[in-house]
Design a protein around this motif. Structure first.
Motif, mmCIF file in Angstrom:
data_model
loop_
_atom_site.group_PDB
_atom_site.id
_atom_site.type_symbol
_atom_site.label_atom_id
_atom_site.label_comp_id
_atom_site.label_asym_id
_atom_site.label_seq_id
_atom_site.Cartn_x
_atom_site.Cartn_y
_atom_site.Cartn_z
ATOM 1 N N GLY A 1 -17.953 -23.241 -35.115
ATOM 2 C CA GLY A 1 -16.636 -22.116 -34.978
ATOM 3 C C GLY A 1 -16.817 -21.205 -33.996
ATOM 4 N N THR A 2 -17.770 -21.219 -32.965
ATOM 5 C CA THR A 2 -17.908 -20.089 -31.959
ATOM 6 C C THR A 2 -16.543 -20.551 -30.769
ATOM 7 O OG1 THR A 2 -20.065 -20.577 -32.286
ATOM 8 C CG2 THR A 2 -19.330 -19.343 -30.133
ATOM 9 N N THR A 3 -15.885 -19.332 -30.745
ATOM 10 C CA THR A 3 -14.922 -19.366 -29.617
ATOM 11 C C THR A 3 -15.462 -19.382 -28.118
ATOM 12 O OG1 THR A 3 -13.478 -17.845 -31.455
ATOM 13 C CG2 THR A 3 -12.578 -18.155 -28.982
ATOM 14 N N VAL A 4 -14.947 -20.355 -27.487
ATOM 15 C CA VAL A 4 -15.617 -20.568 -26.254
ATOM 16 C C VAL A 4 -14.546 -20.203 -25.213
ATOM 17 C CG1 VAL A 4 -16.811 -22.220 -24.709
ATOM 18 C CG2 VAL A 4 -17.289 -22.147 -27.038
ATOM 19 N N LEU A 5 -15.065 -19.632 -24.166
ATOM 20 C CA LEU A 5 -14.043 -19.539 -22.889
ATOM 21 C C LEU A 5 -15.026 -20.101 -21.519
ATOM 22 C CD1 LEU A 5 -11.746 -18.132 -22.408
ATOM 23 C CD2 LEU A 5 -12.833 -15.923 -21.672
#
Lengths: 360, 498
Positions: free
Chosen positions: B189-193
């Motif tokens: 559930g990590t938000t990645v850019l």
């Protein structure tokens, strides 16, 4: 992975052993076989060599100064810098202190500072010199090699100016105590030097600051990116180096029970040789204090053997130099750096991912 | 997730100026929690500025950045970043690198090495490389180093993870394996850019994209709502077709370079090409595709296999002086690294290759003396030709503008009148007028009968090319030999047929 205990126990011992004897450590302890050879040669040359007394007083105590200075040099080199000025502090700090303590009749200044304050002053002077070096290198971003070389010349000149080239002897007991005292039967100098090694070794291995010093020397940009205060640590390292050099100066003064402007001259080369033989990488970021101890021990043994052997004294230095070269070559062989250096084609960069082809 | 949840990261009307240059102009977008968002744009579009704002290295002039609804001030543990350039300590083990900001301590404050190893091993194990925990990272493969960096960024359990070109320098199979592992981020559930030039990769690992162009936000869309062509158009904008300014070359001209089956390790190749006098061939590809490596191999700076014949003369691999004698003029990728000697003056830098020719031998047999007067005379001629603007021949090259520095480097490569020019990024970091004069000199070299190879990813550099070979992950995959637009070129470099 989970293995059953029966199959696990024998390999576990093996991995333990392998864990201790990692290939990277072979390079660090490359001086060990040479030490064994030196001891064998020494005991053949002279029956008095392998006695507790000779080892304690003529090998270990005689190399206490070298040991303390080499620790100072190693700390600075690991951080990616050089400190050449330590050699001059060995003379400068004690000469100035003693000069302030001694009466005018005995060649002193006539200020007649309290001897205990004089003792403290030695360390303060070392710290001040280190702080100036640290400010010039970490603050003004000057090159450490040149800064500390200039400091070396400056302090040597000042030492000569202060003492007028005279040797001051009949020092108060606080200055000579460490040279003659024995603690639990061990020469105090040896205890002090060993304490310095143990403290530095633990510091570099077990404190965050110690690890950060390795990081700074290994990759300064990455160190900065991980939030390490590179400048602050560099500054305090130079201060520490100055204080250790002052301690070395005190040890030397105590040993010869006098001060002279030339004390410590030319020891710098031996210091760097001991550090490199001990596995300290001059490019920074690599090397361990344990290794430094073996480097110092090897050079101390060789020096002693040359003294007790029948070699004409005029040739001692030449042989000493040759042995240092040999030790460096075996060290390089043990680390395998020769092979890799010759295998790589001369112009090809190392296949590091951050320099691969088009990356900028 | 309820619709009222604040986004993991919110960029709100952010602007940033560097002196007179606008690096970001009123940019706004938000990334919902758990999303993988690609951030796209050409070099100079504002991506790296945005990253430096998010990581807290710089601050916005106006506007605000929010992480899960709370404003961001300076460097912050809620952001993890894996930079394109390695930031590992080479001599430290993988384990120590992972926990370098979070050493486990004993009660006295001393480092607890056993716990460090165990914790790091656990973290690395999640990424399948737990058994490498005790290896110094300098001995790891590029992909494993990347994973160590990702693990380090994840230690503080950040809300947002920035991955800046994570596949640069990785070969195809490693890239595929890394992508498989990146799935774990989604599971966590990590938000990645995700910042990349490889659109293909973006379609594989991201669920939405944001495109910046000329410091402005131009597009944000779900990955299913855009096509590759739409993305390319958003990235490059409206561009006129390139004007082919030169008539096609006669095919009877002598061959100045023939390359057969050239490979560099397993990074590049096999490459075959033939270049005739007066012909210009472009070799285009994204950063990391191996084009600069190929150029270095041709001039002998990189070991290679295969056959390279310059002007009828076979050149041994790895022998730079031999390659130059055979008639190669070389302009390297990055003038600051191996293009110029910054402590020497412009005259010395420009005439370096000429010096052996114009030096005189006193008494006929002593070593050649290069006299300043001779060098300066030669320099004056080059400066006139190339319009190098320096206060005197003795001005240090490091004091010149980027354009004038590049002209000196080019002048040196052209000065010996080479049969073959190998130019890498010839107009990188130079202004428009310098660009024009560099292209003009290139054109006159072609008229004199030199063969030219241009290695670049900048469409402007290929204006004079008769054809363009497209390079992807070390091999030539396509050729553009008719009229092309920048969009065609960008699409081709992504692996899309134009």
């Amino acid at each position: 992975m989970i293995a059953t205990p029966t199959t696990e126990s024998p390999p576990r011992v093996l991995t333990r052993v392998r864990g201790v004897l990692k290939p990277s450590m072979l390079g660090q302890l490359a001086a060990l076989p040479a030490i064994v050879i030196a001891v064998l040669v020494g005991s053949q040359l002279n029956r008095a060599f392998l006695t507790v007394d000779n080892i304690m007083t003529n090998v270990l105590a005689a190399s206490a100064v070298l040991g303390v200075l080499t620790v100072a040099a190693a700390l600075i080199i690991i951080a990616g810098h050089f400190d050449m000025s330590t050699q001059s502090v060995v003379a400068f700090a004690p000469v100035l202190s003693v000069w302030l303590v001694m009466p005018a009749a005995a060649g002193g200044s006539g200020v007649e500072l309290d001897p205990v304050l004089g003792l403290l002053l030695i360390f303060v002077l070392g710290a001040v010199v280190g702080a100036i070096n640290g400010f010039l290198v970490a603050g003004l971003k000057l090159n450490a090699f040149i800064v500390t070389l200039a400091m070396l010349i400056l302090l040597q000149g000042m030492t000569l100016g202060i003492g007028g080239g005279e040797t001051l002897s009949n020092l108060p007991e606080v200055f000579t105590y460490l040279g003659s005292a024995r603690w639990l039967g061990i020469p105090a100098e040896v205890v002090v030097a060993v304490a310095v090694f143990v403290a530095a070794g633990l510091f570099m291995r077990y404190t965050v600051t110690g690890r950060q010093i390795y990081a700074i020397g290994g990759n300064p940009d990455a160190a900065r990116a991980s939030g390490i205060r590179v400048e602050r640590i560099t500054f305090w390292l130079f201060v520490a180096s100055g204080v250790l050099a002052a301690l070395a100066g005190l040890l030397m003064t105590a040993r010869i029970a006098s001060v002279t402007a030339s004390q410590g001259n030319n020891i710098l080369f031996t210091v760097f040789a001991a550090a490199v033989i001990g596995g300290i990488d001059l490019r920074g970021g690599r090397g361990r204090i344990v290794g430094v101890a073996t480097g110092v021990l090897l050079l101390a043994l060789v020096q002693n053997i040359l003294l007790v052997s029948q070699i004409p004294s005029f040739w001692v230095n030449a042989i000493y130099g040759a042995i240092i070269l040999l030790a460096l070559m075996t060290g390089a062989l043990a680390q395998g750096s020769w092979l890799t250096r010759f295998r790589r084609s001369p112009h090809a960069p190392q296949p590091a991912p951050d320099r691969s082809g088009d990356d900028r | 997730m309820s619709p009222t949840d604040p986004p993991a990261i919110e960029v709100d009307r952010v602007s940033k100026w560097f002196g007179p240059t606008r690096a970001l102009d009123d940019v706004s977008f938000a990334v919902a929690k758990g999303q993988s968002r690609a951030l796209l744009g050409r070099n100079g579009a504002g991506k790296s500025t945005l990253v430096s704002l998010i990581t807290g290295i710089a601050r916005p002039d106006t506007g605000e950045l929010r992480i899960v609804g709370e404003p961001l001030h300076g460097q912050d543990d809620r952001i993890g970043c894996v930079y394109q350039r390695s930031s590992l300590i080479p001599a430290f083990t993988a384990a120590e690198n992972v926990l370098i900001k979070h050493y486990p301590r004993r009660r006295g404050g001393l480092i607890h090495w056993r716990e460090l190893r165990e914790r790091a091993r656990g973290l690395l194990d999640e990424w399948t490389i737990g058994d490498l925990a005790d290896e110094p990272v300098e001995r790891l493969q590029p992909m494993h180093k990347k994973i160590v960096e990702i693990c380090r960024a994840l230690v503080s359990d950040p809300e947002v993870l920035i991955l800046d070109e994570p596949t640069a320098g990785l070969d195809k199979s490693d890239t595929a394996r890394l992508f498989a592992l990146l799935e774990r981020l989604r599971e966590r559930g990590t938000t990645v850019l995700y910042i990349s030039h490889h659109l293909e990769d973006v379609f594989r690992v991201c669920d939405s994209v944001t495109v910046l162009r000329d410091a402005r936000h131009v597009l944000t869309a779900g990955i299913g709502d855009v096509t590759m062509a739409q993305l390319v158009e958003a990235i490059v904008g409206e561009q006129p077709p390139s004007a082919v300014t030169r008539p096609p070359r006669a095919s009877e001209a002598p061959v100045v370079l023939s390359v057969r089956d050239v490979r560099v390790d397993d990074r590049v190749g096999p490459v075959d090409l033939e270049l005739r006098a007066g012909e210009c061939i472009g070799i285009a590809g994204l950063e990391g595709c191996g084009k600069a490596t190929l150029a270095r191999a041709l001039v002998g700076l990189e070991p290679r296999s295969g056959e390279v014949v310059v002007d009828g003369r076979e050149v041994e691999p790895g022998d730079v002086p031999e390659a130059l004698r055979a008639g190669i003029g070389y302009v390297p990728e990055d003038r600051h690294v191996d293009g110029m000697v910054s402590v020497l003056d412009v005259s010395e830098n420009s005439t370096m290759a000429l010096a052996p020719r114009i030096g005189r031998r006193p008494l006929g047999f002593l070593p050649r003396l290069s006299r300043r007067a001779d060098l300066d005379r030669a320099y004056a001629e080059l400066a006139r030709q190339w319009r190098i603007v320096a206060s005197s021949p003795r001005q240090l090259i490091s004091e010149l503008s980027g354009g004038n520095q590049q002209k000196c480097v080019m002048a040196r490569a052209f000065a010996t009148d080479p049969r073959l020019l190998v130019l890498v990024n010839p107009t990188a970091g130079v202004d428009v007028s310098a660009k024009a004069s560099i292209l003009a000199s290139l054109s006159s070299a072609l008229d004199r009968g030199a063969g030219v190879l241009v290695f670049s990813e900048d469409a402007d550099d290929f204006a004079l090319c008769d054809r363009i070979l497209i390079m992807i992950r070390g091999s030539v995959v396509a050729v553009l030999d008719e009229e092309w637009t920048e969009a065609d070129l960008v699409a081709a470099m992504q692996g899309e047929a134009a």
